[in-house]
Design a protein around this motif. Structure first.
Motif, short mmCIF file in Angstrom:
data_model
loop_
_atom_site.label_atom_id
_atom_site.label_comp_id
_atom_site.label_asym_id
_atom_site.label_seq_id
_atom_site.Cartn_x
_atom_site.Cartn_y
_atom_site.Cartn_z
N ASP A 24 0.82 -1.22 0.00
CA ASP A 24 0.00 0.00 0.00
C ASP A 24 0.85 1.27 0.00
N LEU A 25 2.13 1.15 -0.27
CA LEU A 25 3.01 2.32 -0.25
C LEU A 25 2.61 3.34 -1.31
N TYR A 26 2.30 2.88 -2.51
CA TYR A 26 1.93 3.79 -3.60
C TYR A 26 0.65 4.55 -3.27
N THR A 27 -0.37 3.83 -2.81
CA THR A 27 -1.65 4.50 -2.51
C THR A 27 -1.49 5.49 -1.37
N GLU A 28 -0.68 5.14 -0.38
CA GLU A 28 -0.44 6.06 0.74
C GLU A 28 0.29 7.31 0.28
N ALA A 29 1.27 7.14 -0.60
CA ALA A 29 2.02 8.29 -1.12
C ALA A 29 1.11 9.20 -1.95
N VAL A 30 0.25 8.61 -2.76
CA VAL A 30 -0.69 9.40 -3.57
C VAL A 30 -1.65 10.16 -2.67
N ARG A 31 -2.16 9.48 -1.65
CA ARG A 31 -3.10 10.13 -0.73
C ARG A 31 -2.45 11.31 -0.01
N ARG A 32 -1.22 11.11 0.47
CA ARG A 32 -0.52 12.21 1.15
C ARG A 32 -0.21 13.36 0.20
N GLY A 33 0.20 13.02 -1.01
CA GLY A 33 0.50 14.06 -1.99
C GLY A 33 -0.72 14.87 -2.34
N GLU A 34 -1.86 14.22 -2.52
CA GLU A 34 -3.10 14.95 -2.82
C GLU A 34 -3.49 15.84 -1.66
N ARG A 35 -3.33 15.34 -0.44
CA ARG A 35 -3.66 16.15 0.73
C ARG A 35 -2.76 17.38 0.81
N LEU A 36 -1.47 17.20 0.55
CA LEU A 36 -0.56 18.34 0.57
C LEU A 36 -0.90 19.35 -0.51
N LEU A 37 -1.26 18.88 -1.71
CA LEU A 37 -1.65 19.80 -2.78
C LEU A 37 -2.91 20.57 -2.43
N ARG A 38 -3.90 19.88 -1.85
CA ARG A 38 -5.14 20.56 -1.44
C ARG A 38 -4.84 21.63 -0.40
N ARG A 39 -4.00 21.28 0.57
CA ARG A 39 -3.65 22.23 1.62
C ARG A 39 -2.91 23.43 1.04
N ARG A 40 -1.98 23.18 0.12
CA ARG A 40 -1.22 24.27 -0.50
C ARG A 40 -2.15 25.18 -1.31
N ARG A 41 -3.08 24.58 -2.07
CA ARG A 41 -4.04 25.39 -2.83
C ARG A 41 -4.90 26.25 -1.91
N LEU A 42 -5.34 25.67 -0.80
CA LEU A 42 -6.16 26.41 0.15
C LEU A 42 -5.38 27.59 0.73
N VAL A 43 -4.14 27.36 1.11
CA VAL A 43 -3.31 28.44 1.67
C VAL A 43 -3.10 29.54 0.64
N HIS A 44 -2.85 29.17 -0.62
CA HIS A 44 -2.66 30.18 -1.66
C HIS A 44 -3.93 30.98 -1.88
N ARG A 45 -5.06 30.31 -1.90
CA ARG A 45 -6.33 31.04 -2.09
C ARG A 45 -6.60 31.99 -0.93
#
Length: 82
Positions: A24-45
């Motif tokens: 499950d390493l790949y799915t965990e990495a994708v999930r964390r990456g998506e969460r970080l991108l969402r958080r970064r987008r929210l902070v920028h907005r």
């Protein structure tokens, strides 16, 4: 440890079977990456909204106060020539 010994040790390490990777390493990495991108987008907005709000507030303040004009004098000029 001299150079030939180090090279032999490195060869032994590289000839071993690769380490097992969790399935499950790949799915965990994708999930964390998506969460970080969402958080970064929210902070920028939020930061853009804050900057836009500050610019509008400054424009409204400047339009009402007219900081570029000289304030009226509080004392009267001396009267000369009577």
């Amino acid at each position: 440890m001299n150079r030939p010994e180090r090279e032999a040790a490195v060869r032994q390490i590289m000839e071993r079977a690769p380490a097992a990777v969790p399935p499950d390493l790949y799915t965990e990495a994708v999930r964390r990456g998506e969460r970080l991108l969402r958080r970064r987008r929210l902070v920028h907005r939020v930061l853009w909204l804050l900057a836009w709000t500050a610019a509008v507030a400054f424009a409204v303040w400047a339009a009402r106060v007219h900081p570029w004009t000289q304030p009226p004098s509080r004392t009267t000029p001396p009267i000369t020539g009577w």
